[in-house]
Scaffold this motif. Structure first.
Motif, PDB file in Angstrom:
ATOM      1  N   VAL A 115       0.814  -1.218   0.000  1.00  0.00           N
ATOM      2  CA  VAL A 115       0.000   0.000   0.000  1.00  0.00           C
ATOM      3  C   VAL A 115       0.846   1.266   0.000  1.00  0.00           C
TER       4      VAL A 115
ATOM      5  N   SER B  42      -0.106   4.650  -1.623  1.00  0.00           N
ATOM      6  CA  SER B  42      -1.407   4.501  -2.274  1.00  0.00           C
ATOM      7  C   SER B  42      -2.477   5.422  -1.708  1.00  0.00           C
ATOM      8  N   SER B  43      -2.219   6.051  -0.572  1.00  0.00           N
ATOM      9  CA  SER B  43      -3.253   6.894   0.019  1.00  0.00           C
ATOM     10  C   SER B  43      -2.644   8.001   0.862  1.00  0.00           C
TER      11      SER B  43
ATOM     12  N   ARG C 139      -4.334   9.496   3.038  1.00  0.00           N
ATOM     13  CA  ARG C 139      -5.054   9.492   4.299  1.00  0.00           C
ATOM     14  C   ARG C 139      -4.443   8.525   5.311  1.00  0.00           C
ATOM     15  N   ARG C 140      -3.371   7.837   4.963  1.00  0.00           N
ATOM     16  CA  ARG C 140      -2.791   6.842   5.864  1.00  0.00           C
ATOM     17  C   ARG C 140      -2.235   7.499   7.109  1.00  0.00           C
TER      18      ARG C 140
ATOM     19  N   ALA D 281     -10.378   6.355   8.021  1.00  0.00           N
ATOM     20  CA  ALA D 281      -8.914   6.395   8.028  1.00  0.00           C
ATOM     21  C   ALA D 281      -8.315   5.149   7.391  1.00  0.00           C
ATOM     22  N   ASP D 282      -7.205   5.340   6.713  1.00  0.00           N
ATOM     23  CA  ASP D 282      -6.467   4.232   6.125  1.00  0.00           C
ATOM     24  C   ASP D 282      -5.466   3.750   7.173  1.00  0.00           C
TER      25      ASP D 282
ATOM     26  N   ARG E 177      -4.298   0.503   7.271  1.00  0.00           N
ATOM     27  CA  ARG E 177      -3.749  -0.782   6.825  1.00  0.00           C
ATOM     28  C   ARG E 177      -2.316  -0.951   7.328  1.00  0.00           C
TER      29      ARG E 177
ATOM     30  N   ALA F 241     -13.355   2.787   8.634  1.00  0.00           N
ATOM     31  CA  ALA F 241     -11.889   2.765   8.621  1.00  0.00           C
ATOM     32  C   ALA F 241     -11.394   1.450   8.027  1.00  0.00           C
ATOM     33  N   ASP F 242     -10.217   1.498   7.421  1.00  0.00           N
ATOM     34  CA  ASP F 242      -9.612   0.310   6.817  1.00  0.00           C
ATOM     35  C   ASP F 242      -8.506  -0.191   7.751  1.00  0.00           C
TER      36      ASP F 242
ATOM     37  N   ARG G 273      -7.285  -3.402   7.693  1.00  0.00           N
ATOM     38  CA  ARG G 273      -6.724  -4.652   7.184  1.00  0.00           C
ATOM     39  C   ARG G 273      -5.222  -4.709   7.478  1.00  0.00           C
TER      40      ARG G 273
END
Length: 296
Positions: free
Chosen positions: A189, A192-193, A195-196, A213-214, A216, A233-234, A236
């Motif tokens: 990732v 990729s974002s 927002r992480r 929120a990211d 991951r 929220a992610d 994973r």
């Protein structure tokens, strides 16, 4: 446990089943051995070794179906990881503390130690499902076998265990597994974002606004997520070992492939049918769309 213990899906599923509470085979140990104080989670004070007044002679809870409504929310989020039946049926051979009252004190003292060992067995079993940590699977298997051996000691030997030292050794191994697993997630990732978010162990996120929120691959070990807004929220691949999810809002959150998440953590949180969970965890009974409607 066999020295040829395998990490196949079937054997890991079998381990998980053994580490689930079987209250029918327990002598109400969590209701008698453990203390609690009057608070938002418990309606009354109770000393260690004092049976809860709701505990019946057959070791069933007299208000089980109404625990939350009667102020015993803490009971609904507790998980012994199968330690209750191990102590009741294995360590003490099925002889309960009511029929053999002279065993009560020792049984009550063994139970919290066994609970710690069973919790470690749960985490080690989960770590063995992490393919990214395959390079240390042999070490994890050995730790699992040693922990399992300790659970079969007699009561006197269990009381003499240096559980803190054993936990420290196992936790170091679990952290290595986490680092390997999260590194793989973070590689996939990276960039990729925008927002992480990143955090450190034990992060104070009480009431944090983390909707969408990211997270991951985040390190949320021991994080205080009490009443945090984690809607959508992610999570994973996030390490959630020891994270405090009391009243955290997980509606719509994605926790698939999260690391070291337990049923007890979910039971303490809010969620709905849109919350995605990793197997073998399940939505708690108190999760519902109607109960957790909030202003958007």
């Amino acid at each position: 446990m066999s020295e040829n213990h395998e990490t196949s899906g079937a054997s890991l599923d079998s381990n998980r089943l053994r580490l689930q509470a079987d209250c029918e085979s327990c002598f109400g140990l969590c209701c008698a051995a453990l203390p609690f104080a009057a608070s938002i989670d418990f309606a009354i004070d109770k000393d260690a070794g004092q049976p809860c007044h709701n505990l019946q002679s057959d070791f069933r809870c007299g208000v089980h179906n109404n625990l939350r409504q009667l102020g015993f929310r803490g009971c609904t989020v507790y998980d012994c990881f199968g330690a209750g039946q191990k102590v009741s049926q294995d360590t003490f051979g099925g002889h309960d503390w009511q029929q053999v009252p002279e065993s009560a004190g020792q049984m009550f003292n063994v139970f919290p130690i066994m609970r710690q060992l069973h919790e470690l067995l749960w985490y080690l079993t989960e770590a063995l499902t992490l393919q990214a940590a395959s390079s240390i699977h042999n070490e994890l298997r050995l730790a699992l076998e040693e922990t399992e051996r300790l659970t079969h000691l007699n009561a006197g030997s269990i009381l003499e265990l240096n559980v803190a030292a054993h936990r420290a050794d196992v936790n170091a191994l679990l952290l290595r597994a986490s680092v390997l697993a999260r590194a793989e997630v973070l590689r996939s990732v990276k960039g990729s974002s925008s927002r992480r978010k990143t955090f450190t162990r034990g992060a104070d996120l009480i009431g944090a606004k983390l909707r969408g929120a990211d997270l991951r691959g985040a390190n949320l070990r021991g994080a205080y997520l009490i009443a945090a807004d984690l809607r959508d929220a992610d999570l994973r691949g996030a390490d959630l070992i020891g994270a405090d999810f009391r009243d955290a809002d997980l509606r719509g959150a994605d926790l698939t492939d999260s690391i070291f998440l337990t049923q007890a953590q979910l039971n303490a949180a809010k969620g709905d049918v849109h919350t995605k969970l990793p197997p073998p965890l399940a939505p708690p009974e108190h999760w519902s769309l109607s109960e957790h409607k909030a202003s958007i």
